[in-house]
Enzyme design. Structure first.
Site, short mmCIF file in Angstrom:
data_model
loop_
_atom_site.label_atom_id
_atom_site.label_comp_id
_atom_site.label_asym_id
_atom_site.label_seq_id
_atom_site.Cartn_x
_atom_site.Cartn_y
_atom_site.Cartn_z
N HIS A 40 0.84 -1.20 0.00
CA HIS A 40 0.00 0.00 0.00
C HIS A 40 0.87 1.25 0.00
CE1 HIS A 40 -3.98 -1.95 1.42
NE2 HIS A 40 -3.94 -1.80 0.12
N HIS A 73 0.03 -9.16 1.57
CA HIS A 73 -1.24 -9.32 2.28
C HIS A 73 -1.84 -10.72 2.13
CE1 HIS A 73 -1.55 -4.83 1.38
NE2 HIS A 73 -1.59 -4.91 2.69
N GLU A 125 -5.93 -8.10 3.22
CA GLU A 125 -5.45 -9.18 4.11
C GLU A 125 -6.63 -9.95 4.71
OE1 GLU A 125 -2.71 -8.09 7.36
OE2 GLU A 125 -3.51 -9.81 8.45
N THR A 165 -3.14 -8.68 11.02
CA THR A 165 -1.81 -8.50 11.64
C THR A 165 -1.56 -7.09 12.16
OG1 THR A 165 -0.94 -8.09 9.43
CG2 THR A 165 -0.66 -10.32 10.31
N CYS A 193 1.01 -8.95 14.35
CA CYS A 193 2.42 -9.11 14.01
C CYS A 193 3.30 -8.37 15.01
CB CYS A 193 2.59 -8.58 12.60
SG CYS A 193 4.24 -8.20 12.18
N SER A 221 -3.03 2.66 3.67
CA SER A 221 -2.31 1.72 4.52
C SER A 221 -2.93 1.65 5.91
CB SER A 221 -0.84 2.16 4.60
OG SER A 221 -0.23 1.65 5.75
N SER A 222 -3.46 0.48 6.25
CA SER A 222 -4.11 0.30 7.56
C SER A 222 -3.15 0.56 8.71
CB SER A 222 -4.55 -1.16 7.73
OG SER A 222 -5.77 -1.36 7.20
FE1 F3S Z 1 4.21 -9.22 7.68
FE2 F3S Z 1 3.96 -7.93 9.90
FE3 F3S Z 1 4.81 -6.71 7.80
S1 F3S Z 1 2.54 -9.37 9.06
S2 F3S Z 1 3.82 -7.73 6.10
S3 F3S Z 1 5.87 -8.36 8.88
S4 F3S Z 1 3.44 -5.85 9.31
#
Ligand code: F3S
Length: 297
Positions: A40, A73, A125, A165, A193, A221-222
């Site tokens: 994004h 994503h 995603e 994530t 994440c 971009s979220s």
């Molecule tokens: Fe993956 Fe985390 Fe980046 S899920 S795409 S490392 S924000």
């Protein structure tokens, strides 16, 4: 005035990996198609387009037999099937952390459980994750969690909860506590994440100590939007910009502490342009780390 650039600003591991894979494929020559925007960030997409990475928004936009790049994503299982049908060569840049969510929801669905996804309906995603579930419901925050919980029958079916994530950790925690009170058979998979967690924590610290925050990233971009929301909750003066050019139209403070952070899909060269626009006389904290990051990118 002093300016501090967040150590976590810019590309995360998954985005870096996707962009590297795209660049690697362009070196082989010929055409390569990204299914949807690879990341994004319109500036980065334009840069890759010049190198031969075309963005196709639909399956029909990708000719049969071509090389196709799956973005960080991730996509639904049916999309892989469709590309195989079209004899496309698949280069999969789905972030491993997103692939892990696909494996979880696939397994939970096979076990007959309803998958509940905390995230934004319609986000690529989330749509990809849904494509690995037999049945799923998306909730976007604590209110939706409450509505879902209130509507549950006492003997309702088992529920497995995952997160997009990039979900805000605070919203995840509240939603989990709401759902726990009502769902008698709930399995919780914390799939936020780590890179997101670290970036949000650093933004929180930086925003709390800054007179002005500059958040850099694409408006689609979220994770950049989350950084903006977090910064807004702790700092009265927050600018959301997509690139250095936008800075000229905004009211930049000339005194005090200025913090800069950026989303996971914001390339280092845009962050550098922004920091370069700040006065030469100012002290840039984390300057060395940031210089090293630019070298690596
Ligand atoms: Fe993956 Fe985390 Fe980046 S899920 S795409 S490392 S924000």
């Amino acid at each position: 005035m002093s300016v501090t650039v967040a150590k976590t600003a810019g590309f995360c591991f998954g985005v870096r990996r996707a962009v590297d894979l795209a660049e690697q494929q362009t070196r082989q020559g010929g055409e390569i198609y990204a299914y949807g925007e690879i990341i994004h960030n319109m500036h980065e997409i334009a840069r890759l387009e010049k190198m031969g990475v075309h963005t196709a928004q639909t399956l029909d936009g990708i000719p049969d037999g071509e090389r196709v790049l799956i973005r960080a994503h991730g996509v639904a299982r049916s999309v892989y099937d469709a590309f195989r049908q079209k004899n496309c060569e698949i280069y999969d840049a789905t972030c491993p952390f997103v692939q892990k969510i696909h494996r979880i929801v696939d397994r939970e669905s096979r076990d007959g459980r309803l998958v509940l996804i905390l995230g934004k309906e319609g986000h690529p995603e989330v749509e990809g994750i849904r494509g690995w579930c037999s049945e799923s419901v998306v909730i976007d925050g604590e209110q939706a969690a409450q509505t879902f919980a209130d509507a549950l029958e006492p003997a309702s079916r088992p529920v497995s909860l995952v997160a997009q994530t990039t979900v805000n950790r605070a919203i995840w925690n509240i939603s989990v506590s709401i759902l726990k009170k009502r769902c008698t058979n709930l399995k919780i998979f914390d799939t936020i994440c780590k890179a997101t967690d670290e970036r949000q924590s650093e933004a929180r610290l930086l925003a709390g100590a800054s007179d002005q925050m500059i958040v850099i990233g694409d408006r689609k971009s979220s994770n950049t939007k989350r950084l903006y929301e977090i910064s807004r909750s702790l700092c009265r003066n927050v600018l959301y910009i997509e690139d250095a050019a936008e800075l000229t139209t905004q009211e930049l403070l000339r005194t005090g502490n200025i913090g800069i952070t950026a989303g996971a899909s914001t390339p280092a060269w845009i962050i550098k342009e922004v920091s370069n626009m700040m006065s030469d006389e100012i002290k840039i904290e984390n300057g060395e780390d940031f210089a090293a990051m630019l070298e690596e990118s």
